[in-house]
Scaffold this motif. Structure first.
Motif, PDB file in Angstrom:
ATOM      1  N   ASP A 143       0.853  -1.191   0.000  1.00 25.38           N
ATOM      2  CA  ASP A 143       0.000   0.000   0.000  1.00 25.38           C
ATOM      3  C   ASP A 143       0.886   1.237   0.000  1.00 25.38           C
ATOM      4  O   ASP A 143       2.035   1.198   0.458  1.00 25.38           O
ATOM      5  CB  ASP A 143      -0.884   0.016   1.258  1.00 25.38           C
ATOM      6  N   VAL A 144       0.327   2.334  -0.499  1.00 21.49           N
ATOM      7  CA  VAL A 144       1.149   3.549  -0.589  1.00 21.49           C
ATOM      8  C   VAL A 144       0.342   4.769  -0.142  1.00 21.49           C
ATOM      9  O   VAL A 144      -0.868   4.840  -0.361  1.00 21.49           O
ATOM     10  CB  VAL A 144       1.670   3.753  -2.033  1.00 21.49           C
ATOM     11  N   VAL A 145       1.029   5.685   0.501  1.00 25.81           N
ATOM     12  CA  VAL A 145       0.428   6.986   0.760  1.00 25.81           C
ATOM     13  C   VAL A 145       1.290   8.029   0.047  1.00 25.81           C
ATOM     14  O   VAL A 145       2.517   8.028   0.151  1.00 25.81           O
ATOM     15  CB  VAL A 145       0.255   7.254   2.274  1.00 25.81           C
ATOM     16  N   ILE A 198      -5.248  13.181   9.382  1.00 26.09           N
ATOM     17  CA  ILE A 198      -4.311  12.102   9.710  1.00 26.09           C
ATOM     18  C   ILE A 198      -5.067  10.874  10.244  1.00 26.09           C
ATOM     19  O   ILE A 198      -4.779   9.734   9.859  1.00 26.09           O
ATOM     20  CB  ILE A 198      -3.266  12.613  10.733  1.00 26.09           C
ATOM     21  N   ASP A 199      -6.058  11.118  11.098  1.00 24.93           N
ATOM     22  CA  ASP A 199      -6.866   9.999  11.610  1.00 24.93           C
ATOM     23  C   ASP A 199      -7.538   9.239  10.467  1.00 24.93           C
ATOM     24  O   ASP A 199      -7.609   8.006  10.482  1.00 24.93           O
ATOM     25  CB  ASP A 199      -7.929  10.514  12.593  1.00 24.93           C
ATOM     26  N   LEU A 200      -8.014   9.980   9.480  1.00 29.44           N
ATOM     27  CA  LEU A 200      -8.670   9.337   8.332  1.00 29.44           C
ATOM     28  C   LEU A 200      -7.684   8.447   7.567  1.00 29.44           C
ATOM     29  O   LEU A 200      -8.035   7.347   7.126  1.00 29.44           O
ATOM     30  CB  LEU A 200      -9.209  10.404   7.373  1.00 29.44           C
ATOM     31  N   VAL A 201      -6.452   8.934   7.381  1.00 28.79           N
ATOM     32  CA  VAL A 201      -5.455   8.151   6.637  1.00 28.79           C
ATOM     33  C   VAL A 201      -5.136   6.863   7.390  1.00 28.79           C
ATOM     34  O   VAL A 201      -5.072   5.777   6.796  1.00 28.79           O
ATOM     35  CB  VAL A 201      -4.161   8.971   6.428  1.00 28.79           C
ATOM     36  N   ILE A 202      -4.945   6.985   8.699  1.00 27.16           N
ATOM     37  CA  ILE A 202      -4.617   5.803   9.512  1.00 27.16           C
ATOM     38  C   ILE A 202      -5.747   4.780   9.439  1.00 27.16           C
ATOM     39  O   ILE A 202      -5.510   3.581   9.265  1.00 27.16           O
ATOM     40  CB  ILE A 202      -4.336   6.231  10.971  1.00 27.16           C
ATOM     41  N   GLU A 203      -6.962   5.295   9.481  1.00 26.65           N
ATOM     42  CA  GLU A 203      -8.133   4.397   9.396  1.00 26.65           C
ATOM     43  C   GLU A 203      -8.204   3.750   8.009  1.00 26.65           C
ATOM     44  O   GLU A 203      -8.484   2.557   7.877  1.00 26.65           O
ATOM     45  CB  GLU A 203      -9.394   5.214   9.713  1.00 26.65           C
ATOM     46  N   ARG A 208       5.742   5.393   1.375  1.00 27.58           N
ATOM     47  CA  ARG A 208       5.385   6.823   1.420  1.00 27.58           C
ATOM     48  C   ARG A 208       6.152   7.525   0.307  1.00 27.58           C
ATOM     49  O   ARG A 208       7.354   7.368   0.176  1.00 27.58           O
ATOM     50  CB  ARG A 208       5.808   7.454   2.746  1.00 27.58           C
ATOM     51  N   ILE A 209       5.454   8.287  -0.491  1.00 26.58           N
ATOM     52  CA  ILE A 209       6.080   8.966  -1.633  1.00 26.58           C
ATOM     53  C   ILE A 209       5.605  10.409  -1.681  1.00 26.58           C
ATOM     54  O   ILE A 209       4.401  10.677  -1.582  1.00 26.58           O
ATOM     55  CB  ILE A 209       5.711   8.263  -2.965  1.00 26.58           C
ATOM     56  N   GLU A 210       6.557  11.331  -1.820  1.00 23.84           N
ATOM     57  CA  GLU A 210       6.175  12.731  -2.026  1.00 23.84           C
ATOM     58  C   GLU A 210       6.279  13.056  -3.508  1.00 23.84           C
ATOM     59  O   GLU A 210       7.289  12.778  -4.138  1.00 23.84           O
ATOM     60  CB  GLU A 210       7.093  13.659  -1.216  1.00 23.84           C
ATOM     61  N   LEU A 211       5.233  13.637  -4.079  1.00 26.26           N
ATOM     62  CA  LEU A 211       5.229  13.996  -5.494  1.00 26.26           C
ATOM     63  C   LEU A 211       4.725  15.414  -5.676  1.00 26.26           C
ATOM     64  O   LEU A 211       4.165  16.010  -4.755  1.00 26.26           O
ATOM     65  CB  LEU A 211       4.337  13.028  -6.287  1.00 26.26           C
ATOM     66  N   ASP A 212       4.950  15.931  -6.899  1.00 26.98           N
ATOM     67  CA  ASP A 212       4.489  17.287  -7.185  1.00 26.98           C
ATOM     68  C   ASP A 212       3.101  17.294  -7.811  1.00 26.98           C
ATOM     69  O   ASP A 212       2.540  18.347  -8.059  1.00 26.98           O
ATOM     70  CB  ASP A 212       5.489  17.992  -8.103  1.00 26.98           C
ATOM     71  N   GLY A 213       2.551  16.119  -8.105  1.00 25.01           N
ATOM     72  CA  GLY A 213       1.209  16.061  -8.677  1.00 25.01           C
ATOM     73  C   GLY A 213       1.167  15.829 -10.165  1.00 25.01           C
ATOM     74  O   GLY A 213       0.095  15.721 -10.752  1.00 25.01           O
ATOM     75  N   VAL A 272      -3.516   5.975  -0.960  1.00 29.20           N
ATOM     76  CA  VAL A 272      -4.153   7.178  -0.413  1.00 29.20           C
ATOM     77  C   VAL A 272      -3.338   8.378  -0.887  1.00 29.20           C
ATOM     78  O   VAL A 272      -2.118   8.405  -0.730  1.00 29.20           O
ATOM     79  CB  VAL A 272      -4.178   7.143   1.134  1.00 29.20           C
ATOM     80  N   VAL A 273      -4.019   9.343  -1.508  1.00 29.53           N
ATOM     81  CA  VAL A 273      -3.353  10.559  -1.963  1.00 29.53           C
ATOM     82  C   VAL A 273      -3.721  11.705  -1.027  1.00 29.53           C
ATOM     83  O   VAL A 273      -4.900  11.906  -0.713  1.00 29.53           O
ATOM     84  CB  VAL A 273      -3.780  10.905  -3.408  1.00 29.53           C
ATOM     85  N   LEU A 274      -2.711  12.425  -0.565  1.00 26.60           N
ATOM     86  CA  LEU A 274      -2.927  13.569   0.322  1.00 26.60           C
ATOM     87  C   LEU A 274      -2.668  14.834  -0.477  1.00 26.60           C
ATOM     88  O   LEU A 274      -1.612  14.981  -1.090  1.00 26.60           O
ATOM     89  CB  LEU A 274      -1.952  13.499   1.506  1.00 26.60           C
ATOM     90  N   ASP A 275      -3.636  15.757  -0.477  1.00 25.56           N
ATOM     91  CA  ASP A 275      -3.484  16.930  -1.342  1.00 25.56           C
ATOM     92  C   ASP A 275      -4.364  18.063  -0.833  1.00 25.56           C
ATOM     93  O   ASP A 275      -5.317  17.837  -0.087  1.00 25.56           O
ATOM     94  CB  ASP A 275      -3.911  16.544  -2.774  1.00 25.56           C
ATOM     95  N   ALA A 276      -4.038  19.269  -1.260  1.00 27.21           N
ATOM     96  CA  ALA A 276      -4.964  20.380  -1.080  1.00 27.21           C
ATOM     97  C   ALA A 276      -6.114  20.161  -2.064  1.00 27.21           C
ATOM     98  O   ALA A 276      -5.879  19.925  -3.233  1.00 27.21           O
ATOM     99  CB  ALA A 276      -4.268  21.696  -1.371  1.00 27.21           C
ATOM    100  N   VAL A 277      -7.346  20.177  -1.575  1.00 27.05           N
ATOM    101  CA  VAL A 277      -8.493  19.886  -2.431  1.00 27.05           C
ATOM    102  C   VAL A 277      -9.440  21.090  -2.412  1.00 27.05           C
ATOM    103  O   VAL A 277      -9.952  21.467  -1.357  1.00 27.05           O
ATOM    104  CB  VAL A 277      -9.230  18.621  -1.937  1.00 27.05           C
TER     105      VAL A 277
END
Lengths: 455, 157
Positions: free
Chosen positions: B8-10, B149-154, B41-46, B62-67
């Motif tokens: 899995d990846v975030v 963060i809680d949502l990602v962990i879940e 875990r990977i950091e990308l520019d999008g 799971v992608v973390l971003d400003a939405v």
């Protein structure tokens, strides 16, 4: 999306999101006559120049890499070149070879993204790469693989997939062993073959006839096709040291854009008399001295220095020793990708691990100039360093700001010759005219909003 | 590689020098020791094709971003992307996924068209307040990080 504003008709679109980044283009037509064409680009380097002042001399390498997600290596290479110039150190041998290899990875990624994801749809009659899934799936899959191998070069040498963290003033934080670099060789050979197929593919597209006469400017190296540079050359007679860039090329403010426009000063003065005599609106609108950097300029000035396979592929594609048709820039980019692969293989084969990962230096005050060839063209940095090793001044001139006036110029001539098109056709074909030059409007986020106004 | 073989990846997307655009990398850093070690875990520019490479052979991503969805700044979004449905299935009841960065929406479309989506893709993000040049998150966004963060962990439990 249609807006109505006063008595004018305006069409706007976010479709130029296919050009990376943010910005806007406006075409103003009154009484059936073209009055103005404006490309507005919000240029983050202005912010970065201020952000860098007062910081340590090692910091621009990492900070300027954040200016652009597509070409961070270019910003790192020009930053290093400028700071090393100020410090009076030379990075050569295997350290230079590793930088060249890292740069090849970035060219491969950046060009391949533009060729397959952004530019090819213009020649295939589809709106976007998504629509290529049906009829051109293998070509897109091939493009993704060509790009991925470029990213593997970046990841291995840069320490991670984006914004490499391994580059520093004088060289690198850590250099790979010969054994660590070897697995890359097989991958590069695979990429080379795919890149060759890609040249043959794009060479088969149909290209509109267009022959631009802008001055071509590129960084120059005594033996290599332009990447890391020693001088600056143009087909208009420029042959200058990197440090003389500010004496020959000037950035100036124009009312419609937050980005500065660049012009070639000598050329501007020489052409002023011609402009006085000219009566056409374009000559009034555009100041003389605009020039073009990027693949067409590099290729036209230095095509004889391409790797053997790239030169042969260019011949097969029907490119002569020079190329002045912006539509064919997709072929030139594909040839440059093949050149980058063949260069990378040569660099891996010739690699010997240096004793030191970076050339040591003593802090000293001074001013340094650096020029390298970003995928989109000549990228100039200048830094002034004080006696404590802090930056008292920073200047960054990216390729797109140099090309901006030239792109507007091309747009003007395209629109003027096609005023009878309806707004939608005009908008779509104007986008193609812009996309030919692959402007990095971004260096950040957001969309390019394009408007046509007729009153 | 067939879908689902890789861990899995975030993925954190964004530019920390564009204020709240740095939500993705900030969340990724905050998750540092709060996820199972098996999660990549990977950091990308999008940029779309890098996103595809990062998630295409995964079971869960799971992608973390400003939405940007027009909600109040600091609103936490949790969008569940259905690989088969062209419109996606955003959990927050909006018609389509919308990020300020065209790369993510394009990556989802491209992934769908070329069969390169993970089996499960969630976009967990925060509505930004400030996308101007500069470092550091705005207060409204910073205050919502814990909930995201809680949502990602879940999501990756």
């Amino acid at each position: 999306m249609t807006h109505r504003a006063g008595g004018s008709r305006r069409l706007s679109t976010g479709a130029l999101a296919r050009v990376e980044g943010e910005g806007a283009m406006h075409i103003d037509i009154r009484d059936g006559e073209l009055v103005d064409v404006q490309l507005n680009i919000y240029e983050p380097p202005r912010f970065f120049e201020g952000f860098l002042r007062g910081r340590g001399l090692e910091e621009p390498v990492d900070i300027t890499a954040r200016i652009c997600g597509i070409c961070p290596v270019a910003y790192q290479m020009s930053a290093c070149a400028a700071i090393e110039d100020a410090l009076g150190i030379t990075v050569d041998g295997p350290l230079r070879a590793l930088r060249h290899l890292l740069y090849c990875g970035e060219w491969i990624e950046s060009h391949t993204l533009h060729i397959h994801m952004l530019h090819a749809p213009d020649f295939l009659g589809v709106d976007s790469v998504i629509e290529m899934a049906q009829d051109h799936r293998p070509e897109v899959e091939r493009g993704l693989e060509i790009k991925k191998i470029g990213n593997e070069v970046l990841s291995l040498l840069g320490g991670r997939a984006i914004h490499p963290i391994n580059v520093r003033v004088g060289g690198f934080y850590r250099v790979p062993t010969v054994a660590e670099l070897q697995p890359l060789r097989e991958r590069l050979l695979r990429g080379r073959d795919l890149a060759e197929e890609a040249v043959d593919w794009v060479a088969g597209f149909s290209f509109a006839d267009l022959d631009i006469d802008h001055e071509f400017v590129a960084a120059q190296h005594p033996t290599d096709y332009p990447f890391l540079a020693e001088r600056i050359e143009s087909d208009g007679g420029v042959d200058i040291a990197v440090a003389d860039f500010p004496d020959h090329f000037e950035e100036h403010q124009v009312p419609h854009s937050t980005a500065l426009h660049a012009r070639h000063l000598g050329h501007a003065e020489a052409s002023t008399d011609d402009a006085d005599d000219a009566t056409d609106a374009a000559a009034v609108r555009f100041e003389p001295g605009n020039y073009l950097v990027g693949p067409l300029a590099r290729y036209s000035l230095f095509s004889e220095r391409l790797s053997a396979g790239a030169r042969a592929a260019a011949d097969r594609a029907g490119l002569g020793p020079t190329c002045r048709n912006p539509f064919q820039s997709i072929v030139v980019r594909a040839v440059e990708v093949l050149h980058a692969y063949e260069t990378a293989i040569k660099l891996v084969d010739g690699y010997e691990r240096p004793d030191l990962a970076a050339v040591p230096y003593d802090v000293r005050p001074g001013t340094g100039h650096g020029v390298t060839e970003a995928p989109r063209g000549l990228l100039y940095h200048r830094y002034q360093i004080d006696e404590n090793g802090l930056l008292s001044d920073a200047v960054i001139v990216p390729p797109t700001s140099q090309n901006q006036a030239t792109i507007e110029h091309d747009l003007w001539h395209f629109v003027e010759a096609n005023l009878d098109l309806d707004d939608e056709s005009l908008r779509r074909q104007a986008e193609v005219t812009i996309r030919n030059h692959d402007p990095c409007i971004s260096c950040a986020t957001h969309f390019l909003d394009l408007t046509v106004s007729r009153t | 590689m067939s879908p689902g073989r890789a861990p899995d990846v975030v993925i954190g997307i964004g530019n920390p020098l564009r204020r709240d655009d740095g939500i993705g990398p900030a969340l990724l850093a905050a998750l540092h020791d709060r996820l199972p070690p098996t999660v990549d875990r990977i950091e990308l520019d999008g940029e779309a094709t890098r996103l595809i490479e990062a998630w295409s052979d995964r079971r869960r991503a799971v992608v973390l971003d400003a939405v940007c969805m027009g909600a109040a700044a600091g609103t936490v979004h949790d969008l569940r992307i259905d690989p088969r449905e062209p419109e996606g299935t955003p959990a927050v009841g909006t018609p389509s996924v919308s990020s300020h960065h065209p790369g993510l929406a394009a990556a989802i479309e491209l992934g769908r068209a070329f069969d390169r989506l993970p089996r499960s893709l969630r976009v967990i993000g925060i509505e930004p307040e400030d996308l101007d040049h500069g470092a550091g998150l705005s207060a409204s966004v910073d205050g919502s990080c814990a909930a995201a963060i809680d949502l990602v962990i879940e999501a990756l439990a």
